[in-house]
Design an enzyme around this catalytic site. Structure first.
Site, PDB file in Angstrom:
ATOM      1  N   GLY A  41     -15.150 -13.295 -18.065  1.00 39.05           N
ATOM      2  CA  GLY A  41     -15.588 -12.987 -19.424  1.00 39.05           C
ATOM      3  C   GLY A  41     -15.351 -11.567 -19.871  1.00 39.05           C
ATOM      4  N   HIS A 134     -24.258  -1.079 -44.605  1.00 38.29           N
ATOM      5  CA  HIS A 134     -25.586  -1.530 -45.040  1.00 38.29           C
ATOM      6  C   HIS A 134     -26.414  -0.369 -45.581  1.00 38.29           C
ATOM      7  CE1 HIS A 134     -28.909  -4.284 -45.298  1.00 38.29           C
ATOM      8  NE2 HIS A 134     -29.664  -3.509 -44.544  1.00 38.29           N
ATOM      9  N   LYS A 196     -40.214  -8.415 -54.522  1.00 39.47           N
ATOM     10  CA  LYS A 196     -40.875  -9.289 -53.543  1.00 39.47           C
ATOM     11  C   LYS A 196     -42.069  -8.558 -52.944  1.00 39.47           C
ATOM     12  CE  LYS A 196     -37.108  -9.482 -51.234  1.00 39.47           C
ATOM     13  NZ  LYS A 196     -36.078  -9.740 -50.190  1.00 39.47           N
ATOM     14  N   ARG A 198     -46.044  -9.357 -50.735  1.00 39.73           N
ATOM     15  CA  ARG A 198     -47.044 -10.240 -50.148  1.00 39.73           C
ATOM     16  C   ARG A 198     -48.419  -9.690 -50.536  1.00 39.73           C
ATOM     17  NH1 ARG A 198     -45.973 -13.916 -46.331  1.00 39.73           N
ATOM     18  NH2 ARG A 198     -44.007 -12.891 -45.788  1.00 39.73           N
ATOM     19  N   ASP A 226     -26.895 -13.129 -44.929  1.00 41.22           N
ATOM     20  CA  ASP A 226     -27.074 -13.453 -43.511  1.00 41.22           C
ATOM     21  C   ASP A 226     -27.557 -14.894 -43.377  1.00 41.22           C
ATOM     22  OD1 ASP A 226     -27.495 -13.506 -40.808  1.00 41.22           O
ATOM     23  OD2 ASP A 226     -28.795 -11.765 -40.725  1.00 41.22           O
ATOM     24  N   ALA A 228     -29.261 -16.474 -45.663  1.00 42.30           N
ATOM     25  CA  ALA A 228     -29.300 -16.995 -47.043  1.00 42.30           C
ATOM     26  C   ALA A 228     -30.689 -17.475 -47.442  1.00 42.30           C
ATOM     27  CB  ALA A 228     -28.274 -18.110 -47.256  1.00 42.30           C
ATOM     28  N   ASN A 229     -31.683 -17.256 -46.613  1.00 42.68           N
ATOM     29  CA  ASN A 229     -33.035 -17.718 -46.914  1.00 42.68           C
ATOM     30  C   ASN A 229     -33.603 -17.005 -48.138  1.00 42.68           C
ATOM     31  OD1 ASN A 229     -35.344 -19.340 -46.270  1.00 42.68           O
ATOM     32  ND2 ASN A 229     -36.343 -17.512 -45.459  1.00 42.68           N
ATOM     33  N   THR A 230     -33.535 -15.677 -48.140  1.00 43.41           N
ATOM     34  CA  THR A 230     -34.038 -14.905 -49.276  1.00 43.41           C
ATOM     35  C   THR A 230     -33.239 -15.196 -50.535  1.00 43.41           C
ATOM     36  OG1 THR A 230     -34.793 -13.129 -47.809  1.00 43.41           O
ATOM     37  CG2 THR A 230     -34.478 -12.571 -50.129  1.00 43.41           C
TER      38      THR A 230
END
Length: 327
Positions: A41, A134, A196, A198, A226, A228-230
């Site tokens: 590897g 980023h 956003k 909480r 990444d 894609a949830n947000t």
């Protein structure tokens, strides 16, 4: 673009298609190297042509498998250094580990972005070229020059070609406001922001929309997608508050885990990404995902670095939509 006597471009296994597109723009051949693995590897690299005194670029994103792709860059750089290359630049269209750039609340974690910067320097690399880091301040982690270029000209050209009416550019969070505001200004469009928060522990996150989106086409802009949830949750919030359509533009298609299936079943009408990271077969087959190439922009940047010309010139307003940046 004309051929150059000194310039050479090599690549590993992360994104050879992008490397081929770049060298076609430069009118040169891709450098001849064997990049494989030993039976255990370990990465195996052998340069199959002379590089002595040449201006060499390694074009390789550090996307998944991140560690393998990073190790290919490091071992290739070492091989080039030992073969007496004149200058070694690594072009990393997607710079992995960039999100590990600080120690929040002084927790016991590494600053991996700095560690990777040190590794690249130790491998003998003279310069680094990245696309949409980023966090811009990561450039300060390096002890060598860093050119961080932006995919904005490519994405803006694509957006303008769509001739979208009633457009509102949306920042998916407070941290992305600067990017979204710049895009909105270039498109002469309105700006909205998703805030956003909480309210308290064990209470679901609330998405507040700052700005008018009723009956509008909302264009979410971000540096990467990444999981894609947000993004998918943002699309739901925008549609619930009256958005007509939701589009998303991002530089880096990380698409981890169930990202593609999430997008396919979401409220998002279309996702447009660049080819800094190659798409999986699932992403290629998803009719809501479309890819545009940054090969022309990368090639022009490589040419300018090799010729000791200005890179920042590419991002002057007068030339941001120039034909030399198009596929």
């Amino acid at each position: 673009m004309a051929a150059y006597d000194s310039l050479m471009v090599f690549t590993g296994n992360a994104n050879p298609e992008l490397a081929q597109r770049v060298v076609r723009h430069l009118d040169i051949s891709l450098g001849n190297a064997s990049v494989s693995k030993f039976s255990d590897g370990e990465v195996a690299v052998e340069l199959l042509e002379n590089v002595r005194g040449r201006d060499v670029f390694i074009l390789q994103p550090t996307c998944a498998p991140t560690n393998d792709n990073l190790m290919e860059i490091l071992t290739m750089a070492d091989a080039l250094k030992r073969a007496s290359a004149g200058r070694i630049t690594t072009a990393i269209p997607y710079f992995g580990y960039a999100r590990q750039d600080r120690r929040p609340r002084s927790v016991r974690v590494p600053i991996s972005a700095k560690l990777v910067a040190n590794m690249l320097y130790s491998a003998g690399i003279d310069r680094v070229l990245t696309v949409d880091l980023h966090a811009d301040q990561i450039q300060g982690f390096f002890d060598i020059p860093v050119d961080n270029i932006y995919a904005t000209p490519i994405l803006l050209n694509d957006i303008k070609q769509q001739r979208i009416e009633n457009l509102t550019v949306v920042s998916p969070d407070i941290g992305g406001v600067v990017r979204a505001r710049a895009v909105a200004k270039s498109l002469n469009a309105d700006l909205a922001i998703i805030d956003k928060r909480r309210p308290k522990a064990n209470v679901a996150e609330v998405m507040n929309i700052i700005g008018d989106i009723q009956g509008r086409t909302c264009l979410i802009v971000d540096d990467m997608i990444d999981t894609a949830n947000t993004l998918c949750k943002a699309a739901v919030a925008l549609k619930e508050r009256g958005a007509e359509r939701v589009l998303a533009y991002a530089s880096h298609a990380v698409f981890s885990g169930e990202a593609v299936s999430r997008i396919a079943s979401s409220e998002i009408d279309q996702v447009v990404v660049t080819d800094t990271i190659p798409l999986s077969e699932a992403a290629k087959n998803c009719d809501r995902i479309r890819q545009v190439t940054i090969a022309g922009l990368l090639a022009e940047t490589v040419r300018r670095i090799s010729n000791e010309e200005s890179v920042s010139y590419l991002f002057n307003e007068e030339v941001m939509t120039g034909s030399m940046l198009l596929p």
